[in-house]
Design a protein around this motif. Structure first.
Motif, PDB file in Angstrom:
ATOM      1  N   THR A   8       0.844  -1.198   0.000  1.00 27.33           N
ATOM      2  CA  THR A   8       0.000   0.000   0.000  1.00 27.33           C
ATOM      3  C   THR A   8       0.883   1.253   0.000  1.00 27.33           C
ATOM      4  N   ALA A   9       0.624   2.172  -0.934  1.00 26.98           N
ATOM      5  CA  ALA A   9       1.361   3.434  -0.986  1.00 26.98           C
ATOM      6  C   ALA A   9       0.686   4.453  -0.072  1.00 26.98           C
ATOM      7  N   VAL A  10       1.499   5.243   0.617  1.00 27.92           N
ATOM      8  CA  VAL A  10       0.953   6.232   1.552  1.00 27.92           C
ATOM      9  C   VAL A  10       0.998   7.631   0.937  1.00 27.92           C
ATOM     10  N   TYR A  11      -0.114   8.337   1.072  1.00 26.82           N
ATOM     11  CA  TYR A  11      -0.266   9.720   0.639  1.00 26.82           C
ATOM     12  C   TYR A  11      -0.827  10.507   1.817  1.00 26.82           C
ATOM     13  N   LEU A  25     -11.106  11.779   3.011  1.00 23.55           N
ATOM     14  CA  LEU A  25     -12.330  11.122   2.541  1.00 23.55           C
ATOM     15  C   LEU A  25     -12.339  11.042   1.007  1.00 23.55           C
ATOM     16  N   MET A  26     -12.086  12.186   0.368  1.00 18.79           N
ATOM     17  CA  MET A  26     -12.171  12.253  -1.097  1.00 18.79           C
ATOM     18  C   MET A  26     -11.143  11.334  -1.763  1.00 18.79           C
ATOM     19  N   HIS A  27      -9.886  11.402  -1.327  1.00 18.24           N
ATOM     20  CA  HIS A  27      -8.849  10.609  -1.991  1.00 18.24           C
ATOM     21  C   HIS A  27      -8.963   9.124  -1.681  1.00 18.24           C
ATOM     22  N   ASN A  28      -9.329   8.781  -0.449  1.00 19.70           N
ATOM     23  CA  ASN A  28      -9.468   7.349  -0.134  1.00 19.70           C
ATOM     24  C   ASN A  28     -10.623   6.712  -0.907  1.00 19.70           C
ATOM     25  N   LYS A  29     -11.721   7.451  -1.061  1.00 15.26           N
ATOM     26  CA  LYS A  29     -12.841   6.924  -1.870  1.00 15.26           C
ATOM     27  C   LYS A  29     -12.398   6.782  -3.327  1.00 15.26           C
ATOM     28  N   ALA A  30     -11.592   7.735  -3.796  1.00 13.82           N
ATOM     29  CA  ALA A  30     -11.120   7.670  -5.188  1.00 13.82           C
ATOM     30  C   ALA A  30     -10.183   6.470  -5.374  1.00 13.82           C
ATOM     31  N   PHE A  31      -9.257   6.242  -4.434  1.00 17.04           N
ATOM     32  CA  PHE A  31      -8.374   5.063  -4.512  1.00 17.04           C
ATOM     33  C   PHE A  31      -9.214   3.786  -4.542  1.00 17.04           C
ATOM     34  N   ALA A  32     -10.182   3.729  -3.637  1.00 15.29           N
ATOM     35  CA  ALA A  32     -11.018   2.521  -3.555  1.00 15.29           C
ATOM     36  C   ALA A  32     -11.817   2.336  -4.837  1.00 15.29           C
ATOM     37  N   HIS A  36      -6.954   1.354  -6.586  1.00 16.28           N
ATOM     38  CA  HIS A  36      -5.534   1.710  -6.453  1.00 16.28           C
ATOM     39  C   HIS A  36      -5.069   1.410  -5.022  1.00 16.28           C
ATOM     40  N   PRO A  37      -3.954   0.698  -4.854  1.00 16.95           N
ATOM     41  CA  PRO A  37      -3.507   0.343  -3.496  1.00 16.95           C
ATOM     42  C   PRO A  37      -2.848   1.525  -2.781  1.00 16.95           C
ATOM     43  N   GLY A  38      -3.671   2.431  -2.276  1.00 15.96           N
ATOM     44  CA  GLY A  38      -3.150   3.617  -1.597  1.00 15.96           C
ATOM     45  C   GLY A  38      -3.992   3.962  -0.390  1.00 15.96           C
ATOM     46  N   VAL A  39      -3.390   4.719   0.520  1.00 20.37           N
ATOM     47  CA  VAL A  39      -4.103   5.241   1.686  1.00 20.37           C
ATOM     48  C   VAL A  39      -3.639   6.686   1.890  1.00 20.37           C
ATOM     49  N   TYR A  40      -4.586   7.549   2.244  1.00 21.55           N
ATOM     50  CA  TYR A  40      -4.314   8.997   2.353  1.00 21.55           C
ATOM     51  C   TYR A  40      -4.689   9.452   3.759  1.00 21.55           C
TER      52      TYR A  40
END
Ligand code: ATR
Length: 272
Positions: A8-11, A25-32, A36-40
């Motif tokens: 998982t990439a961290v942002y 909220l916005m970026h995590n929903k967009a990753f999901a 995309h394997p990321g967490v913000y």
């Protein structure tokens, strides 16, 4: 956000305060949404130099930058793209294999929010305010081919921004002297909790103006409500917030941002 694994990439967002940011909220929903394997996450940050060391050390992939670090971050980066350098502020950092590159997506966000509704080229755009947001938006509008007029409470600061942009300055009370197709509020006047305030008098508005507010809390500021009441078209602060974030998302991931999903999530959170 999907399941967090070793890959998982961290942002995140750095600023102070950041607890109420809608970015996570916005970026995590967009990753999901795109798998995309990321967490913000929100990083409340006091020392910008130490924060940049931490980002390098931990290989954090991408950062949003907010108040009060947008300008002071510049000397801590390896590279700053042309737009951000000319605006003098960075709101996005990409960690490209250890090299930190600064961008500014605020100008893009403002132009995109408008061009969804109207053309900008050859329009007369009046900007209320002369701070960092006004500088980025003024720069974006000029690049998009608009004519720009700065309206500000303090004359000194207003004149200075107008000179920087090559635009004209008018005092806050003299909107009627400036030609105006599009009016954009960049001041915090009308933001919660001061929802009864507006930066100009309602009588200064006309129905031929398109009025945009960059405040998104409340969604309908008193300025926008007054404009709607006389039949003017309005754009609230959500599209600009979403589009500046969508551009960040694209810079970090190389993927097309799920803009409609991002808008939906932000409107829903603000209405709750
Ligand atoms: P930002 O970086 O978010 O743009 P800023 O640099 O603090 O914030 O700029 C805020 C802008 O809002 C300024 O142009 C400020 O006007 P002054 O230059 O006269 O200070 C404007 N502003 C803030 N509060 C205001 C108020 N109550 N009435 C009118 N303008 C206001």
């Amino acid at each position: 956000m999907g399941i967090i694994t070793g890959n998982t990439a961290v942002y995140g967002v750095i600023g102070n305060p950041v607890a109420h940011s809608l970015g996570p909220l916005m970026h995590n929903k967009a990753f999901a949404g795109l798998g995309h394997p990321g967490v913000y996450v929100a990083f409340e940050t006091r020392d910008i130099g130490q924060a940049m060391d931490g980002i390098r050390a931990l290989n954090i992939r991408g950062i949003s930058v907010t108040i009060p670090h947008k300008e002071t971050i510049v000397p801590h980066l390896d590279q700053v793209d042309d737009t951000a350098r000319q605006i003098g502020a960075v709101n996005t950092v990409v960690n490209d294999k250890g090299k930190l590159i600064g961008y500014n997506t605020d100008a893009y966000g403002a132009v995109k929010a408008l061009t969804e509704k109207t053309g900008v080229k050859d329009k007369d755009v009046v900007i209320i305010g002369a701070g960092g947001a006004a500088r980025a938006i003024g720069y974006g509008m000029l690049k998009a081919g608009a004519r720009v007029y700065i309206l500000n409470r303090s004359e000194g600061k207003g004149q200075k921004l107008a000179a920087f942009l090559g635009a004209s300055f008018y005092p806050l009370t003299e909107l009627s002297r400036a030609p105006c197709d599009i009016l954009i509020n960049t001041t915090p006047v009308g933001m919660a909790p001061n929802v009864d305030e507006m930066p100009i008098e309602p009588e200064q508005l006309t129905d031929r103006m398109l009025v945009m507010d960059i405040i998104y809390n409340p969604i309908s500021t008193r300025l926008l409500a007054s404009a709607e009441k006389i039949g003017a078209n309005v754009i609230d602060g959500v599209p600009m917030f979403v589009y500046q974030g969508a551009r960040q998302f694209e810079l970090w991931t190389g993927l097309d941002a799920p803009v409609d999903l991002m808008k939906k999530v932000v409107y829903k959170a603000l209405k709750e």
